[in-house]
Design a protein around this motif. Structure first.
Motif, PDB file in Angstrom:
ATOM      1  N   GLU A   1      47.235 -34.149  -9.289  1.00 20.47           N
ATOM      2  CA  GLU A   1      46.929 -35.537  -9.222  1.00 20.47           C
ATOM      3  C   GLU A   1      45.768 -35.899  -8.298  1.00 20.47           C
ATOM      4  OE1 GLU A   1      49.297 -39.764  -8.980  1.00 20.47           O
ATOM      5  OE2 GLU A   1      50.419 -37.913  -9.440  1.00 20.47           O
ATOM      6  N   LEU A   2      45.797 -35.447  -7.096  1.00 22.31           N
ATOM      7  CA  LEU A   2      44.931 -35.673  -5.993  1.00 22.31           C
ATOM      8  C   LEU A   2      43.570 -35.226  -6.471  1.00 22.31           C
ATOM      9  CD1 LEU A   2      47.002 -35.477  -2.673  1.00 22.31           C
ATOM     10  CD2 LEU A   2      46.025 -37.538  -3.688  1.00 22.31           C
ATOM     11  N   LEU A   3      43.634 -34.037  -7.087  1.00 27.56           N
ATOM     12  CA  LEU A   3      42.281 -33.417  -7.457  1.00 27.56           C
ATOM     13  C   LEU A   3      41.679 -34.292  -8.633  1.00 27.56           C
ATOM     14  CD1 LEU A   3      43.235 -29.522  -7.072  1.00 27.56           C
ATOM     15  CD2 LEU A   3      41.592 -31.171  -5.677  1.00 27.56           C
TER      16      LEU A   3
ATOM     17  N   LEU B   1      40.237 -37.499  -7.173  1.00 26.72           N
ATOM     18  CA  LEU B   1      38.947 -37.164  -6.332  1.00 26.72           C
ATOM     19  C   LEU B   1      37.780 -36.750  -7.538  1.00 26.72           C
ATOM     20  CD1 LEU B   1      40.274 -34.793  -3.605  1.00 26.72           C
ATOM     21  CD2 LEU B   1      39.151 -37.020  -3.430  1.00 26.72           C
ATOM     22  N   ALA B   2      38.159 -36.223  -8.574  1.00 33.41           N
ATOM     23  CA  ALA B   2      37.226 -36.233  -9.455  1.00 33.41           C
ATOM     24  C   ALA B   2      36.470 -37.356 -10.104  1.00 33.41           C
ATOM     25  CB  ALA B   2      37.501 -35.058 -10.408  1.00 33.41           C
ATOM     26  N   GLU B   3      37.581 -38.176 -10.585  1.00 32.52           N
ATOM     27  CA  GLU B   3      37.112 -39.406 -11.111  1.00 32.52           C
ATOM     28  C   GLU B   3      36.446 -40.270 -10.261  1.00 32.52           C
ATOM     29  OE1 GLU B   3      41.167 -41.051 -11.943  1.00 32.52           O
ATOM     30  OE2 GLU B   3      41.272 -39.791 -13.497  1.00 32.52           O
TER      31      GLU B   3
ATOM     32  N   ALA C   1      32.505 -41.698 -10.817  1.00 35.56           N
ATOM     33  CA  ALA C   1      32.479 -43.220 -10.590  1.00 35.56           C
ATOM     34  C   ALA C   1      31.149 -43.241  -9.497  1.00 35.56           C
ATOM     35  CB  ALA C   1      33.616 -43.983 -10.061  1.00 35.56           C
ATOM     36  N   SER C   2      31.083 -42.475  -8.443  1.00 36.50           N
ATOM     37  CA  SER C   2      30.364 -42.423  -7.563  1.00 36.50           C
ATOM     38  C   SER C   2      28.604 -42.109  -8.128  1.00 36.50           C
ATOM     39  CB  SER C   2      30.433 -41.621  -6.291  1.00 36.50           C
ATOM     40  OG  SER C   2      31.476 -42.034  -5.786  1.00 36.50           O
ATOM     41  N   LYS C   3      28.750 -40.792  -8.905  1.00 33.68           N
ATOM     42  CA  LYS C   3      27.623 -40.676  -9.494  1.00 33.68           C
ATOM     43  C   LYS C   3      27.140 -41.668 -10.296  1.00 33.68           C
ATOM     44  CE  LYS C   3      28.159 -35.796  -9.035  1.00 33.68           C
ATOM     45  NZ  LYS C   3      28.627 -34.475  -9.791  1.00 33.68           N
ATOM     46  N   GLU C   4      27.708 -42.223 -11.160  1.00 35.80           N
ATOM     47  CA  GLU C   4      27.492 -43.318 -11.947  1.00 35.80           C
ATOM     48  C   GLU C   4      26.966 -44.614 -11.253  1.00 35.80           C
ATOM     49  OE1 GLU C   4      30.843 -44.289 -14.389  1.00 35.80           O
ATOM     50  OE2 GLU C   4      30.597 -42.587 -15.825  1.00 35.80           O
ATOM     51  N   THR C   5      27.217 -45.093 -10.009  1.00 34.48           N
ATOM     52  CA  THR C   5      26.869 -46.094  -9.364  1.00 34.48           C
ATOM     53  C   THR C   5      25.388 -45.463  -8.813  1.00 34.48           C
ATOM     54  OG1 THR C   5      29.233 -46.779  -8.865  1.00 34.48           O
ATOM     55  CG2 THR C   5      27.169 -47.411  -7.321  1.00 34.48           C
ATOM     56  N   LEU C   6      25.274 -44.483  -8.247  1.00 35.73           N
ATOM     57  CA  LEU C   6      24.022 -43.986  -7.863  1.00 35.73           C
ATOM     58  C   LEU C   6      23.075 -43.896  -8.817  1.00 35.73           C
ATOM     59  CD1 LEU C   6      22.467 -42.725  -5.598  1.00 35.73           C
ATOM     60  CD2 LEU C   6      23.341 -40.641  -6.214  1.00 35.73           C
TER      61      LEU C   6
END
Length: 88
Positions: free
Chosen positions: A7-9, A12-14, A18-23
Motif C-alpha cells: 500500500e505504501l509503494l 508513493l507511485a501515485e 502527481a509530482s510529474k504532472e505538476t512539473l
C-alpha cells in the motif's frame, strides 16, 4: 505487513505521478509566460515587472509568508519577467 508495504509503494507511485504532472504544468506555464512576455514591448514588460515586484513586497510584509519562499519565488519570477530574452 506485506499488504502495508504494498500500500505504501502504491501511494508513493501515485505521489510520483502527481509530482510529474505538476512539473509538466509548471513547465507549460513557463513556456506560455515567456512567449507572452516576448510578445510585449519593453515598456509593458517593465510595467508588469514593477507590478509583480510590488506584489512581492506586499507579500513579504505578511507574517504568514516564509521569507525563504519569497526569495525562491522572486528568483523564479525574475527568470520569467526580467531576464533578457533572445527574440526568435
Amino acid at each position: 505487513m506485506k499488504a502495508l508495504i504494498a500500500e505504501l509503494l502504491v501511494k508513493l507511485a501515485e505521489n510520483d505521478v502527481a509530482s510529474k504532472e505538476t512539473l509538466i504544468q509548471v513547465e507549460a506555464l513557463q513556456i506560455a509566460v515567456t512567449a507572452l512576455m516576448n510578445a510585449l514591448d519593453a515598456q509593458t514588460r517593465m510595467t508588469i515587472s514593477k507590478q509583480v515586484n510590488k506584489a512581492l513586497d506586499q507579500a513579504s510584509e505578511d507574517s504568514a509568508t516564509h521569507p525563504e519562499d519569497l526569495i525562491k519565488l522572486r528568483g523564479c519570477l525574475y527568470a520569467l519577467i526580467d531576464q533578457p530574452r533572445i527574440d526568435p
